[in-house]
Design a protein around this motif. Structure first.
Motif, PDB file in Angstrom:
ATOM      1  N   PHE A   1     -18.270   2.304 -23.611  1.00 28.53           N
ATOM      2  CA  PHE A   1     -17.036   1.542 -23.876  1.00 28.53           C
ATOM      3  C   PHE A   1     -17.146   0.132 -23.297  1.00 28.53           C
ATOM      4  O   PHE A   1     -16.846  -0.866 -23.972  1.00 28.53           O
ATOM      5  CB  PHE A   1     -15.825   2.239 -23.245  1.00 28.53           C
ATOM      6  N   ILE A   2     -17.541   0.043 -22.034  1.00 25.18           N
ATOM      7  CA  ILE A   2     -17.584  -1.254 -21.353  1.00 25.18           C
ATOM      8  C   ILE A   2     -18.567  -2.196 -22.044  1.00 25.18           C
ATOM      9  O   ILE A   2     -18.289  -3.393 -22.220  1.00 25.18           O
ATOM     10  CB  ILE A   2     -17.955  -1.064 -19.864  1.00 25.18           C
ATOM     11  N   SER A   3     -19.719  -1.681 -22.443  1.00 23.02           N
ATOM     12  CA  SER A   3     -20.725  -2.511 -23.103  1.00 23.02           C
ATOM     13  C   SER A   3     -20.191  -3.098 -24.396  1.00 23.02           C
ATOM     14  O   SER A   3     -20.348  -4.298 -24.672  1.00 23.02           O
ATOM     15  CB  SER A   3     -21.979  -1.670 -23.378  1.00 23.02           C
ATOM     16  N   THR A   4     -19.536  -2.280 -25.193  1.00 23.59           N
ATOM     17  CA  THR A   4     -18.941  -2.778 -26.443  1.00 23.59           C
ATOM     18  C   THR A   4     -17.909  -3.857 -26.151  1.00 23.59           C
ATOM     19  O   THR A   4     -17.877  -4.911 -26.798  1.00 23.59           O
ATOM     20  CB  THR A   4     -18.285  -1.626 -27.215  1.00 23.59           C
ATOM     21  N   GLY A   5     -17.054  -3.603 -25.159  1.00 23.18           N
ATOM     22  CA  GLY A   5     -16.019  -4.564 -24.805  1.00 23.18           C
ATOM     23  C   GLY A   5     -16.578  -5.853 -24.240  1.00 23.18           C
ATOM     24  O   GLY A   5     -16.038  -6.943 -24.492  1.00 23.18           O
ATOM     25  N   CYS A   6     -17.670  -5.761 -23.469  1.00 22.89           N
ATOM     26  CA  CYS A   6     -18.276  -6.973 -22.905  1.00 22.89           C
ATOM     27  C   CYS A   6     -18.718  -7.936 -23.996  1.00 22.89           C
ATOM     28  O   CYS A   6     -18.557  -9.160 -23.871  1.00 22.89           O
ATOM     29  CB  CYS A   6     -19.476  -6.605 -22.030  1.00 22.89           C
ATOM     30  N   TYR A   7     -19.278  -7.401 -25.075  1.00 23.31           N
ATOM     31  CA  TYR A   7     -19.743  -8.304 -26.143  1.00 23.31           C
ATOM     32  C   TYR A   7     -18.561  -8.948 -26.859  1.00 23.31           C
ATOM     33  O   TYR A   7     -18.637 -10.105 -27.277  1.00 23.31           O
ATOM     34  CB  TYR A   7     -20.632  -7.547 -27.123  1.00 23.31           C
ATOM     35  N   ILE A   8     -17.465  -8.211 -27.005  1.00 21.73           N
ATOM     36  CA  ILE A   8     -16.267  -8.805 -27.605  1.00 21.73           C
ATOM     37  C   ILE A   8     -15.741  -9.927 -26.714  1.00 21.73           C
ATOM     38  O   ILE A   8     -15.403 -11.022 -27.194  1.00 21.73           O
ATOM     39  CB  ILE A   8     -15.191  -7.732 -27.835  1.00 21.73           C
ATOM     40  N   LEU A   9     -15.711  -9.691 -25.414  1.00 18.08           N
ATOM     41  CA  LEU A   9     -15.238 -10.716 -24.473  1.00 18.08           C
ATOM     42  C   LEU A   9     -16.242 -11.847 -24.302  1.00 18.08           C
ATOM     43  O   LEU A   9     -15.913 -12.881 -23.711  1.00 18.08           O
ATOM     44  CB  LEU A   9     -14.941 -10.071 -23.117  1.00 18.08           C
ATOM     45  N   GLY A  10     -17.459 -11.676 -24.826  1.00 21.96           N
ATOM     46  CA  GLY A  10     -18.464 -12.735 -24.757  1.00 21.96           C
ATOM     47  C   GLY A  10     -18.192 -13.905 -25.666  1.00 21.96           C
ATOM     48  O   GLY A  10     -18.862 -14.931 -25.583  1.00 21.96           O
TER      49      GLY A  10
END
Length: 1054
Positions: A627-636
């Motif tokens: 979950f966090i990895s997917t969200g990190c790229y969105i927040l990138g």
């Protein structure tokens, strides 16, 4: 190379599918002379357990047809080539058949790098257990500039060969070197491969160099090379059977080719070395065959020019269960997928056609309900001749309804059996649904608003209407049922050059001319006639943070030169290991207990999953990490680099028993020492030179250098930026197997920014500089410690200058701040925010509701009435420009509004609606984006989303002098977050991945008040910092602090 006159002119194309084997005999000299298209014979027969039998049946039948219609032709003397498309190799992988897959060892030439991410680490467990037999790292590898990480050590490789020999049962070895695709000088993979062959015996063990299989992308290239190595023996056996079948037909000396997935051909013996390149060749053959059939086709009394005039075409292949749609580009080749593709759960980076499929076919089941007609996605499939009403069955299918709606169709079944199946109103609704589904998928595949020719092929093409919105014409050519075999017969020869060059001494255009020449020469060497070769694809990608380096990708293609005697088939078969010939490919060995694939562990139900938070400490699981990895790229916001490699590394730590803890900023003592670490460098380097120990080395060297008055070792870690790969570094460094300290639920940006001085500690400016002392390590023995700096801007400038001498990728360690300082400066709960965004995407997939994932993400960010996030735009990328300045990639992406949904119809609360036709301005609001355009300028990360007025001309590549953007056209601008996600998957799309035709959704998320609460924050993170002085920051909405996972899910235990 010699030429010889030849009377051989006929080409045979055969497509061996899972159900049918199709064949065609084509005379190229007659293609333009009449309606026959040069097709002398065609046949469809059932695929046999031994594919050679089906091939012989098809070709023998076609020979009989030719002899009956062309008395002057003896087929055996007139055949110039046999080209075969087959699914056998890809099926061996998909079916995980141990009788066709060999055990493989992997030798990495990577020195200290990639040690935490072993081969096949991201494979399904059963695949990895079945194929990977051994792996090791040895010295070797290159930097991005071509210099050595280290040279290979022969003694080390010999030692590993002995280990491979001890394992037993290993039949292939893959050699994979860092940056091997650009290694034209040291030839490390080739030298290592020779040592392996010498030690293990070339006849006993196959040796595969990864650079021969795929291009840049270390893990993905290795994955492709391992799969390729695993099926080599089966491929040799199968191709031997193909060639034996051709010889048995009396076709002495006739070359046998195998079609590749890009629409070109490989000589039989080369395909036996690279069978993976044949994966997914079937759809490509079908597309090229369809385009061939409509060239010169009479339509409405007017002759069609077809693709000979360089026109893009949409090919719609309607089968019994699905409709597959692909775009054939003006260069005659299918549009390819984005950088990565996946097969049987294995991520790879070799070229595959971009095919979209929907559940609509001739056997799709039609149902009548209280809300009207539904069509598919389930189908009777191959049972249509028994189960459809037309054939006396009891299931209403699309073919039944089509015959009912079109009385002129009399050749399919018994029309009297369907006369009362639907009312007139229901029939009209059925036709509208089918038309809408096809139109929608065609529109999704288009790269511009202009109408395109649409070619309908396949056995189910009868269900499609004669007119479609978005189609300049709809063509249903003759022989469409064997379009795939025709595509095989007309396939061309191609070659690709993918390399990185330094533009210090030559311009990009000078290098481009040299590389084009090399691509043409490679194509001729592969068998193309020199006069037919042309460059069909060019891509130039400047590398971020790597001075004067550009990646060039050039493809050339041409027609096969049948006059070359050096390319004819050898009468004597090439030598192959005797073991490879023991089995007939029609026989499969039963799975033993030893060889049976392991069952996959039960998947977590993402709809009910809750994280483990005990006594206010969040214990990270693999599900949390995903979950966090997917969200990190969105927040990138388009930058920060893909978190994928960092996620795999951290997942390995978890699987090896490490614990990873996250704590709330509020729970950190004021006296704590909060450290920080990050990766710095080029994303292009990071996909090739996987992380070693540089992150921990930098931390170690920093604390050695810290003076006694500058604090002790860190008690907590925090991420520099939550966006991109660095969003995971705080947790990785804090893992129990590294520093064994908790990570703070927060970061210094709340997003990704391109420079280190664009951080909240610099915004608050309570002390300066904040980012020195600093230590950086390249993982290869080089460390730079900067104990003092004049400013944070100086730190950024000096470290960037050192990057090019340290492999363009380093781990950096920043000095700790106090817990009290952290609480004042931190953007709170951003790990929680990334988790919630990733969970939203995962849940949307689980519920098959990706059409609403954008609105769900908006809600998770506090959107809706609060206005903290909005859906800014939905559409299709129609233009991308990039340039490199001072190590940063600047560019602009143009998006044109369109419907990005799959057009599925759902019923909610008794109300029927079609999803996704309108994009929301936040949850609850709706806006139709069709026909509108926006542009997104970026500097590594996205800077703004700006509406394009109709008379702006911003989509004109020749328009260099553009008008300055107007304030009233700004939809969102930094420091607010502008994120682009893939409309089909919900995953973030980084700026390096922007490409024509990609369907995307643009999200706006309000920036933290740590940025917007002061003019200094707006100056450092806003428009002026990116050179947009003519625009001012106007808030997207009111920032809402992310909801803490720790606060929501905490459980107190004794």
């Amino acid at each position: 190379m010699t030429s010889q006159p030849s009377t051989r002119r006929l080409r045979i194309g055969v497509d061996v599918g899972g159900t049918n084997t199709d064949g065609v005999i084509l005379d190229p000299s007659l293609v333009a002379s009449g309606p026959s298209k040069g097709i002398l014979a065609h046949h469809k027969t059932a695929t046999t357990p031994n594919p050679s039998d089906g091939i012989i049946t098809a070709i023998t039948t076609m020979f009989t047809q030719v002899e009956a219609t062309h008395a002057d032709i003896r087929p055996q003397d007139a055949i110039a080539s046999v080209t075969i498309g087959t699914t056998h190799f890809v099926n061996a992988v998909i079916e995980r058949d141990p009788s066709r897959l060999s055990r493989v060892a992997v030798l990495r030439l990577s020195g200290p790098f990639s040690k935490h991410v072993p081969p096949c680490v991201d494979w399904p467990e059963d695949m990895r257990s079945l194929i990977l037999g051994y792996h090791a790292r040895v010295k070797g590898g290159l930097e991005v500039d071509g210099s050595l990480i280290s040279d290979i050590d022969e003694a080390e490789i010999v030692e590993q060969c002995e280990e491979i020999r001890k394992r037993g049962g290993i039949k292939a070895v893959v050699v994979n070197g860092v940056f091997s695709p650009i290694d034209t000088t040291h030839k490390q993979e080739e030298r290592a491969a020779e040592i392996v062959r010498r030690e293990l015996g070339g006849q006993e063990v196959d040796v595969v160099c990864s650079k021969e299989v795929a291009n840049l992308g270390f893990l993905e290239r290795e994955n492709a090379a391992v799969l390729n190595a695993s099926i080599l023996r089966f491929a040799r056996r199968t191709i031997r059977e193909f060639r034996e079948a051709v010889r048995r037909l009396g076709l002495k000396g006739v070359p046998v080719f195998i079609t590749q997935n890009d629409g070109t051909i490989l000589k039989g013996e080369k395909a036996a070395e690279l069978p993976i390149k044949t994966f997914s060749s079937g759809p490509t053959n079908s597309m090229r065959g369809a385009a061939f059939l409509v060239q010169g086709m009479e339509e409405g009394g007017k002759k069609e020019v077809g693709q000979g005039e360089g026109e893009a075409m949409m090919v719609v292949d309607i089968g019994g269960t699905t409709t597959d749609v692909g775009l054939l580009l003006p260069n005659g080749f299918p549009r390819q997928q984005a950088a990565y593709s996946e097969l049987a759960g294995v991520r790879m980076n070799f070229s595959c056609p971009d095919i979209r499929s929907i559940g609509l076919g001739g056997g799709s089941i039609v149902r009548k309900g209280k809300d009207g007609i539904t069509v598919g996605p389930d189908s009777v499939g191959y049972r249509i001749n028994k189960e459809a009403l037309l054939f006396g069955g009891s299931t209403l299918t699309t073919t039944d309804c089509t015959v009912l709606a079109n009385p002129d169709i009399t050749s399919i079944g018994d029309a009297s059996l369907v006369k009362d199946a639907l009312t007139e109103a229901e029939t009209q609704q059925f036709q509208a649904i089918v038309k809408s589904k096809i139109e929608k998928i065609i529109d999704n595949m288009k790269t511009s608003p202009e109408n395109l020719p649409v070619i309908l092929v396949g056995g189910g093409a009868v269900i499609a209407p004669d007119e479609l919105q978005g189609a300049s014409k709809v063509l249903k050519p003759r022989w469409s049922e064997v379009a795939n075999a025709i595509g095989a017969a007309i396939a061309r020869v191609s070659a690709v050059v993918d390399t990185i060059k330094s533009t210090e001494t030559k311009t990009e255009n000078q290098f481009l001319e040299e590389i084009k020449k090399e691509a043409i020469e490679r194509t001729i060497a592969a068998g193309a006639s020199p006069e037919s070769v042309e460059v069909v694809e060019i891509e130039m990608l400047p590398l971020q943070y790597v001075e004067n380096k550009t990646r060039f990708i050039v493809r050339a293609a041409g027609d096969f030169d049948f006059t070359r005697s050096d390319l004819s088939s050898d009468d004597e078969e090439e030598a192959v290991p005797s073991e490879a010939l023991e089995q007939d490919s029609s026989k499969q060995q039963p799975l033993t207990e030893k060889t049976k694939p392991q069952t996959q562990p039960a998947e977590v139900d993402v709809l009910t999953y809750t994280p483990t938070v005990l006594n206010r400490i969040w214990h990270i699981s693999e599900t949390d990490l995903t979950f966090i990895s997917t969200g990190c790229y969105i927040l990138g916001t388009g930058g920060g680099g893909s978190p994928y490699a960092s996620m795999i590394l951290l997942r390995q730590l978890l699987r090896s028993g490490a614990s990873v803890r996250v704590v709330s900023p509020a729970d950190v003592p004021d006296t704590a020492a909060v450290g920080c670490g990050c990766g710095a460098g080029s994303p292009t380097v990071s996909i090739e030179k996987l992380q070693g120990d540089e992150m921990m080395q930098a931390q170690t060297e920093l604390y050695k250098a810290l003076a006694s008055g500058q604090g002790g070792k860190a008690t907590h870690m925090i991420a520099l930026e939550i966006g991109g790969g660095n969003g995971l570094q705080g947790m990785t460094l804090g893992a129990s197997t590294n520093m064994n300290i908790p990570c703070v639920d927060g970061d210094w940006m709340g997003r990704a920014y391109p420079t280190k001085w664009q951080t909240t500690p610099v915004v608050f400016n309570e002390r300066s500089p904040i980012w020195s002392p600093i230590a950086v390590a390249d993982g290869n023995g080089n460390v730079l410690v900067m104990p003092k700096a004049a400013s944070d801007a100086a730190v950024e400038r000096i470290i960037r200058a050192a990057l090019s001498q340290m492999g363009s990728q380093v781990g950096a360690a920043d000095p700790p701040v106090t817990g009290a300082e952290m609480k004042r400066w931190v953007v709170e709960n951003t790990v929680s925010q990334a988790w919630r965004l990733g969970r939203a995407v995962a849940r949307a997939r689980a519920m098959n509701r990706l059409d609403e994932v954008a609105e769900t993400i908006v809600e998770e960010c506090g959107g809706g009435k609060k206005g903290a996030a909005k859906v800014l735009f939905k559409g299709k990328i129609v233009g991308v420009r990039r340039t490199l300045r001072m190590g940063h990639v600047y560019g602009e992406c143009v998006i044109e509004g369109t419907d990005v949904s799959d057009g599925a119809t759902t019923t909610t609360g008794g109300e029927k609606r079609t999803r996704g036709q309108l994009g929301g301005q936040g949850v609850g609001g709706e806006e139709d984006f069709t026909g509108k355009r926006i542009k997104i300028p970026f500097k590594n990360e996205n800077i703004a989303a700006i509406r394009i007025p109709e008379d702006d001309g911003s989509n004109d590549d020749d328009n260099d002098e553009k008008k300055l953007e107007k304030q009233e056209d700004v939809l969102a601008i930094v420091p607010d977050l502008i994120s682009v996600i893939d409309a089909q998957s919900g995953e973030a799309v980084g700026t390096p991945e922007y490409r024509y035709g990609l369907l995307v959704i643009v999200l706006g998320i309000a920036a933290s008040d740590k940025w917007t609460g002061s003019q200094r924050g707006i100056d450092l993170g806003g428009p002026k910092a990116f050179g947009f002085d003519h625009l001012k920051y106007e808030p997207l909405g009111r920032f809402v602090k992310p909801v803490s996972v720790i606060d929501e899910f905490n459980r107190s235990i004794e």
